[in-house]
Design a protein around this motif. Structure first.
Motif, PDB file in Angstrom:
ATOM      1  N   VAL A 431      -3.838  -1.939   5.820  1.00  0.00           N
ATOM      2  CA  VAL A 431      -2.569  -1.867   6.555  1.00  0.00           C
ATOM      3  C   VAL A 431      -2.712  -2.522   7.918  1.00  0.00           C
ATOM      4  O   VAL A 431      -1.844  -3.295   8.359  1.00  0.00           O
ATOM      5  N   GLU A 432      -3.821  -2.229   8.624  1.00  0.00           N
ATOM      6  CA  GLU A 432      -4.030  -2.814   9.940  1.00  0.00           C
ATOM      7  C   GLU A 432      -4.225  -4.322   9.839  1.00  0.00           C
ATOM      8  O   GLU A 432      -3.751  -5.078  10.692  1.00  0.00           O
ATOM      9  N   GLY A 433      -4.916  -4.758   8.784  1.00  0.00           N
ATOM     10  CA  GLY A 433      -5.110  -6.188   8.612  1.00  0.00           C
ATOM     11  C   GLY A 433      -3.799  -6.914   8.375  1.00  0.00           C
ATOM     12  O   GLY A 433      -3.582  -8.011   8.902  1.00  0.00           O
ATOM     13  N   ILE A 434      -2.904  -6.300   7.586  1.00  0.00           N
ATOM     14  CA  ILE A 434      -1.590  -6.906   7.338  1.00  0.00           C
ATOM     15  C   ILE A 434      -0.775  -6.930   8.624  1.00  0.00           C
ATOM     16  O   ILE A 434      -0.119  -7.929   8.946  1.00  0.00           O
ATOM     17  N   ARG A 435      -0.817  -5.832   9.367  1.00  0.00           N
ATOM     18  CA  ARG A 435      -0.018  -5.743  10.593  1.00  0.00           C
ATOM     19  C   ARG A 435      -0.422  -6.803  11.605  1.00  0.00           C
ATOM     20  O   ARG A 435       0.420  -7.321  12.353  1.00  0.00           O
ATOM     21  N   SER A 436      -1.698  -7.138  11.643  1.00  0.00           N
ATOM     22  CA  SER A 436      -2.182  -8.123  12.625  1.00  0.00           C
ATOM     23  C   SER A 436      -2.093  -9.561  12.113  1.00  0.00           C
ATOM     24  O   SER A 436      -2.484 -10.489  12.810  1.00  0.00           O
ATOM     25  N   THR A 437      -1.597  -9.739  10.912  1.00  0.00           N
ATOM     26  CA  THR A 437      -1.505 -11.084  10.331  1.00  0.00           C
ATOM     27  C   THR A 437      -0.346 -11.862  10.944  1.00  0.00           C
ATOM     28  O   THR A 437       0.747 -11.321  11.140  1.00  0.00           O
ATOM     29  N   GLU A 438      -0.578 -13.131  11.216  1.00  0.00           N
ATOM     30  CA  GLU A 438       0.475 -13.983  11.763  1.00  0.00           C
ATOM     31  C   GLU A 438       1.626 -14.100  10.769  1.00  0.00           C
ATOM     32  O   GLU A 438       1.420 -14.325   9.580  1.00  0.00           O
ATOM     33  N   GLY A 439       2.854 -13.920  11.274  1.00  0.00           N
ATOM     34  CA  GLY A 439       4.035 -14.031  10.436  1.00  0.00           C
ATOM     35  C   GLY A 439       4.564 -12.713   9.925  1.00  0.00           C
ATOM     36  O   GLY A 439       5.573 -12.688   9.220  1.00  0.00           O
ATOM     37  N   VAL A 440       3.908 -11.597  10.267  1.00  0.00           N
ATOM     38  CA  VAL A 440       4.353 -10.273   9.821  1.00  0.00           C
ATOM     39  C   VAL A 440       5.135  -9.600  10.936  1.00  0.00           C
ATOM     40  O   VAL A 440       4.648  -9.477  12.063  1.00  0.00           O
ATOM     41  N   ALA A 441       6.342  -9.134  10.613  1.00  0.00           N
ATOM     42  CA  ALA A 441       7.182  -8.449  11.606  1.00  0.00           C
ATOM     43  C   ALA A 441       7.010  -6.938  11.536  1.00  0.00           C
ATOM     44  O   ALA A 441       6.883  -6.269  12.563  1.00  0.00           O
ATOM     45  N   GLN A 442       7.037  -6.362  10.341  1.00  0.00           N
ATOM     46  CA  GLN A 442       6.927  -4.910  10.187  1.00  0.00           C
ATOM     47  C   GLN A 442       6.057  -4.599   8.977  1.00  0.00           C
ATOM     48  O   GLN A 442       6.031  -5.349   8.006  1.00  0.00           O
ATOM     49  N   VAL A 443       5.365  -3.454   9.059  1.00  0.00           N
ATOM     50  CA  VAL A 443       4.551  -2.967   7.949  1.00  0.00           C
ATOM     51  C   VAL A 443       4.779  -1.475   7.818  1.00  0.00           C
ATOM     52  O   VAL A 443       4.783  -0.737   8.813  1.00  0.00           O
ATOM     53  N   ALA A 444       4.995  -1.001   6.596  1.00  0.00           N
ATOM     54  CA  ALA A 444       5.176   0.434   6.346  1.00  0.00           C
ATOM     55  C   ALA A 444       4.569   0.777   5.004  1.00  0.00           C
ATOM     56  O   ALA A 444       4.918   0.166   3.986  1.00  0.00           O
ATOM     57  N   ALA A 445       3.629   1.723   5.007  1.00  0.00           N
ATOM     58  CA  ALA A 445       2.978   2.150   3.766  1.00  0.00           C
ATOM     59  C   ALA A 445       3.730   3.339   3.178  1.00  0.00           C
ATOM     60  O   ALA A 445       3.965   4.347   3.852  1.00  0.00           O
ATOM     61  N   VAL A 446       4.141   3.230   1.918  1.00  0.00           N
ATOM     62  CA  VAL A 446       4.833   4.304   1.211  1.00  0.00           C
ATOM     63  C   VAL A 446       3.779   5.256   0.640  1.00  0.00           C
ATOM     64  O   VAL A 446       2.734   4.806   0.162  1.00  0.00           O
ATOM     65  N   PRO A 447       4.007   6.572   0.697  1.00  0.00           N
ATOM     66  CA  PRO A 447       3.030   7.510   0.126  1.00  0.00           C
ATOM     67  C   PRO A 447       2.739   7.177  -1.331  1.00  0.00           C
ATOM     68  O   PRO A 447       3.625   6.754  -2.075  1.00  0.00           O
ATOM     69  N   PRO A 448       1.463   7.326  -1.773  1.00  0.00           N
ATOM     70  CA  PRO A 448       1.090   6.978  -3.154  1.00  0.00           C
ATOM     71  C   PRO A 448       1.943   7.719  -4.177  1.00  0.00           C
ATOM     72  O   PRO A 448       2.323   8.879  -3.976  1.00  0.00           O
ATOM     73  N   ALA A 449       2.271   7.034  -5.270  1.00  0.00           N
ATOM     74  CA  ALA A 449       3.042   7.626  -6.365  1.00  0.00           C
ATOM     75  C   ALA A 449       2.428   7.180  -7.675  1.00  0.00           C
ATOM     76  O   ALA A 449       2.227   5.976  -7.891  1.00  0.00           O
ATOM     77  N   ASN A 450       2.100   8.158  -8.536  1.00  0.00           N
ATOM     78  CA  ASN A 450       1.491   7.868  -9.845  1.00  0.00           C
ATOM     79  C   ASN A 450       0.245   6.992  -9.716  1.00  0.00           C
ATOM     80  O   ASN A 450      -0.006   6.100 -10.532  1.00  0.00           O
ATOM     81  N   GLY A 451      -0.521   7.245  -8.659  1.00  0.00           N
ATOM     82  CA  GLY A 451      -1.767   6.521  -8.471  1.00  0.00           C
ATOM     83  C   GLY A 451      -1.604   5.118  -7.939  1.00  0.00           C
ATOM     84  O   GLY A 451      -2.545   4.332  -7.990  1.00  0.00           O
ATOM     85  N   VAL A 452      -0.430   4.766  -7.422  1.00  0.00           N
ATOM     86  CA  VAL A 452      -0.162   3.422  -6.901  1.00  0.00           C
ATOM     87  C   VAL A 452       0.355   3.537  -5.481  1.00  0.00           C
ATOM     88  O   VAL A 452       1.237   4.361  -5.190  1.00  0.00           O
ATOM     89  N   THR A 453      -0.174   2.694  -4.581  1.00  0.00           N
ATOM     90  CA  THR A 453       0.277   2.663  -3.195  1.00  0.00           C
ATOM     91  C   THR A 453       1.023   1.355  -2.943  1.00  0.00           C
ATOM     92  O   THR A 453       0.552   0.275  -3.326  1.00  0.00           O
ATOM     93  N   VAL A 454       2.178   1.469  -2.305  1.00  0.00           N
ATOM     94  CA  VAL A 454       3.001   0.300  -2.009  1.00  0.00           C
ATOM     95  C   VAL A 454       3.117   0.150  -0.496  1.00  0.00           C
ATOM     96  O   VAL A 454       3.479   1.101   0.204  1.00  0.00           O
ATOM     97  N   ILE A 455       2.828  -1.028   0.002  1.00  0.00           N
ATOM     98  CA  ILE A 455       2.947  -1.333   1.435  1.00  0.00           C
ATOM     99  C   ILE A 455       4.083  -2.334   1.600  1.00  0.00           C
ATOM    100  O   ILE A 455       4.016  -3.459   1.092  1.00  0.00           O
ATOM    101  N   GLN A 456       5.136  -1.921   2.273  1.00  0.00           N
ATOM    102  CA  GLN A 456       6.277  -2.796   2.523  1.00  0.00           C
ATOM    103  C   GLN A 456       5.956  -3.714   3.695  1.00  0.00           C
ATOM    104  O   GLN A 456       5.561  -3.255   4.765  1.00  0.00           O
TER     105      GLN A 456
END
Length: 803
Positions: A431-456
């Motif tokens: 998550v921190e790596g995505i947030r610091s990536t050039e071209g990213v405005a917002q990052v939000a991690a959704v709580p895991p569901a059915n063993g899968v994690t989604v990062i918006q």
């Protein structure tokens, strides 16, 4: 079969009506089940999509957006909330609406822009967009927009909402048919003859569309497939019927009975229609080489519609011709036929004069045509594949307004968020790596569901931006590998990026496949290596130029608002495949109709110049009329309300115009004049091994008892009737006489001065030519085993006795 359909016309009509009403009743009961399956096997976005389905299997319904903006103050003001909240509550109570996310709720702060002037609510329906009742969508729109007041604007976006902006179903088809009717009436001068191709095309397209609706229940058929099917079906259906009706009318005008004219038309032009329809289907089937599930349904819909259009042309059309009889001609033509008798077989007029000009000036014609096509092809060098979205809609639409408001309040990337999907828990560093990536405005991690994690992930740039594509590459190539996580980048933007990449990788194989198939078909049909090579080259030139026009309009934005197709953007990823299939199929149609007449003349005379000249003169008018009809039909799909449909319509209209008016009537015949006898060269070893596939019917030998007493025709004398200045003489009477003065053949020269007379065998004959303004001239000609070329010069001050 043509004779049977002609004589049993009522049975044929009842069968077609029964098929239409039967399929229509079945489809009205079953409805439609179109599915846009854009996922590609073995791609990163496809893996992400599969994991998303595992995590959130219950999110089956379409999610749309209500956006509002205040000119002054904040959306949190009581005056705004008092109007918006009741509207959202009423929408939430509607049957068919599953959930409404309220920005005024406890967790809704993120749905309000930083400056507080823009907010949005998400409306999730219980069904996908195509299955949501139109009445429900209209109620949602009306309820939301009823909250508007001075200083408060409310707009809506989403796939379901977009359906309310579509023009009435069939508008594009109706406009195309009306324009085609005008062209047909001008070409035929008869109301009944004008209606024939339209009725045949509507029957073919109608059964094809209804059958496609039913097939959507047993296989994945994308929503754009019936639109493309009707587009190509109307074009080829009207054109195929036009070719047959033109041949039928010509037969009647030249003295044949209506039934014999119909049988002859089906046995000649009908064969060419079968061959042309087969080439279109083969070109469409070439899309299967791409191995994209989305295109399979397009192949099914378009091929099925073409097959049914051909079936209508060879069965329904002769039945309709039987009903009309002589009324297929206009009143004036029937009166002239009764008074003056059959028309001569020679072609004259503008087509003949143009054909003669191309023969006299082949090099300038080639140079001019190549320059025009090259200039039009220049924009294709900047072609960029991608996806269109509601940001490409017209500015006046509520979906475009909602799109722009969301981009204004939450950033341009908000309309195309990415999903980084992790199979399991996401590492903290990801998550921190995505947030610091050039071209990213917002990052939000959704709580895991059915063993899968989604990062918006919301990019800084719009979904169609090249910078967004670069961000996806950075996430896949650098950020995710560095985190050590097994993650995949998905979302609509990533799916279309992968779609464009796969299309670009596989497109050369696809083009090679359809060119090779077309080459083989023409090689077998015309027994020539140069003719199919020329056709392949011309198809590539037409494709480059038509895509250049497409890029200039839809990617560069030259006139997009003027023609009402919204904002410029990338070319839809799957469009090149579909357009190339249709373009190669339609180009092959024109090549077949043009070269088959040239080939017929070549077989009889072995004179390439005459074969090309006569073939162009006799087919250019009907090819240009057919092209004009297709341009009207395809161009009308700008009114379809669908960006992909508009792109396909404009692209194909441009392709047909360039192909018919520049390539087939100028560049191809001029190049064939320059190539000479090499056009018809085929190695002997290949001639022996190739199967025989005749586009034209074989000539049946006359029965022995019906054979004429004189010798049979074994050769011809042909050439030009010219003035002393080398100008062609139109309408000169050319007569071939035996040594004893018996007339053997008599013809009239064409507009380009050309003539051809039949010779019963080798020997010496007298050839006489006369014209009112030039007197007459006669000369002895010695004919050997092959055709003889003999030009006749007429002068105004000299008269020779024929005998």
């Amino acid at each position: 079969m043509a004779r049977w359909c002609y004589r049993h016309r009522l049975v044929v009509l009842l069968l077609w009506l029964g098929a239409l009403f039967g399929l229509g009743t079945a489809s009205s009961q079953a409805g439609t089940n179109y599915a846009d399956v854009f996922s590609l096997p073995d791609t990163d976005s496809a893996t992400a999509y599969d994991l998303m389905e595992k995590a959130f299997p219950e999110r089956a319904g379409d999610t749309d957006t209500v956006v509002w903006k205040v000119d002054e103050g904040s959306v949190r003001d009581a005056s705004v909330r008092s109007r918006i909240e009741p509207a959202l509550e009423e929408i939430g109570r509607m049957k068919g609406v599953g959930e409404v996310t309220d920005p005024y709720a406890e967790r809704g702060a993120a749905q309000i822009s930083r400056d507080g002037t823009i907010a949005y609510a998400q409306v999730t329906f219980t069904e996908q967009a195509n299955a949501v009742p139109m009445e429900l969508i209209e109620d949602v729109v009306d309820t939301a927009q009823a909250a508007e007041q001075d200083g408060l604007a409310v707009e809506l976006g989403g796939q379901a909402i977009a359906r309310t902006q579509e023009p009435p179903q069939g508008t594009a088809e109706a406009v195309g048919i009306l324009a085609a009717a005008v062209v047909l009436f001008l070409a035929f001068g008869s109301l009944f003859a004008m209606l024939l191709p339209i009725v045949v095309a509507v029957a073919g397209v109608g059964t094809g569309m209804i059958a496609t609706m039913l097939m959507s229940h047993v296989t994945d058929v994308p929503e754009v497939a019936p639109l493309l099917g009707s587009l190509i079906g109307l074009g080829v259906g009207i054109d195929y019927a036009l070719f047959i009706v033109t041949r039928h009318r010509r037969g009647i005008l030249r003295g044949m009975k209506p039934e014999e004219a119909a049988v002859t038309a089906l046995n000649t032009s009908g064969r060419a229609v079968l061959f042309a329809g087969g080439t279109v289907c083969i070109a469409l089937a070439g899309m299967l080489v791409m191995n994209m599930r989305f295109l399979d349904g397009v192949v099914v819909a378009t091929s099925l519609t073409v097959v049914l259009s051909v079936l209508a042309a060879i069965t329904l059309l002769p039945a309709l011709l039987g009903l009309l009889g002589m009324r297929v001609l206009s009143r004036r033509q029937r009166a002239r036929l009764a008074a003056a008798g059959p028309e001569p077989a020679e072609t004259s007029g503008l087509a003949a004069r143009w054909s003669a000009f191309v023969q006299r000036r082949p090099r300038p014609v080639v140079a001019m045509a190549v320059v025009v096509m090259a200039v039009l092809a220049i924009p294709v060098l900047s072609l960029r594949l991608g996806a269109t979205d509601q940001g490409n809609h017209q500015e006046s639409t509520t979906t475009r307004q909602a799109y722009d408001l969301l981009a204004e309040g939450f950033g341009p990337g908000f309309n195309g968020p990415l999903q980084v999907v992790v199979d399991g828990d996401a590492p903290a560093g990801l998550v921190e790596g995505i947030r610091s990536t050039e071209g990213v405005a917002q990052v939000a991690a959704v709580p895991p569901a059915n063993g899968v994690t989604v990062i918006q992930v919301v990019p800084d740039t719009s979904p169609q931006s090249e910078e967004t594509d670069a961000l996806i590459d950075r996430l896949r190539d650098d950020v995710i590998p560095q985190s050590g996580a097994e993650a995949h980048v998905g979302g609509v933007t990533a799916v279309f990026k992968d779609f464009a990449a796969v299309t670009g990788d596989r497109l050369p194989y696809f083009v090679a496949t359809i060119i090779a198939l077309g080459f083989l078909l023409l090689l077998v049909a015309f027994r020539s290596l140069v003719v199919p090579l020329t056709a392949a080259l011309m198809n590539l030139i037409a494709a480059a130029a038509s895509f250049g026009v497409l890029v200039a309009i839809f990617q560069w934005g030259w006139g997009t608002e003027l023609i009402g197709v919204g904002k410029e953007g990338p070319i839809t990823s799957f469009l090149p495949v579909i357009m190339l299939s249709l373009l190669f199929g339609l180009s092959m149609d024109y090549q077949v109709f043009l070269v088959s007449r040239m080939h017929e003349e070549w077989v009889h005379t072995k004179d390439n110049a005459r074969a090309v000249r006569v073939g162009l003169a006799e087919t250019s008018r009907v090819i240009n009329s057919a092209a004009l009809i297709m341009i009207c039909v395809f161009g009308a799909f700008v009114l379809s309300g669908d960006m992909e449909g508009a792109m396909a319509g404009i692209g194909l209209a441009a392709a047909v115009a360039l192909d018919a008016f520049i390539l087939r009537t100028a560049l191809v015949p001029a190049a064939m004049h320059l190539l000479g006898r090499a056009n018809w060269w085929l190695p002997d070893w290949m001639e022996k091994r190739l199967p025989h596939l005749a586009v034209e019917p074989a000539e049946e030998p006359a029965p022995a008892e019906a054979a004429p007493a004189g010798p049979s025709v074994t050769s011809v004398v042909h050439g030009f009737v010219l003035t002393a200045d080398g100008e062609p003489v139109d309408g000169a009477a050319v007569t071939l006489l035996s040594k004893g003065g018996r007339q053997l053949d008599r013809v009239t020269s064409l507009a380009d001065g050309s003539y051809i007379v039949s010779v019963p065998g080798p020997g010496t004959y007298l050839l006489a030519a006369s014209a009112p303004a030039y007197g007459s001239r006669a000369a002895h000609v010695v004919v050997g085993d092959g055709p003889l070329v003999h030009d006749v010069e007429l002068t105004g001050d000299e008269v020779d006795a024929v005998n």
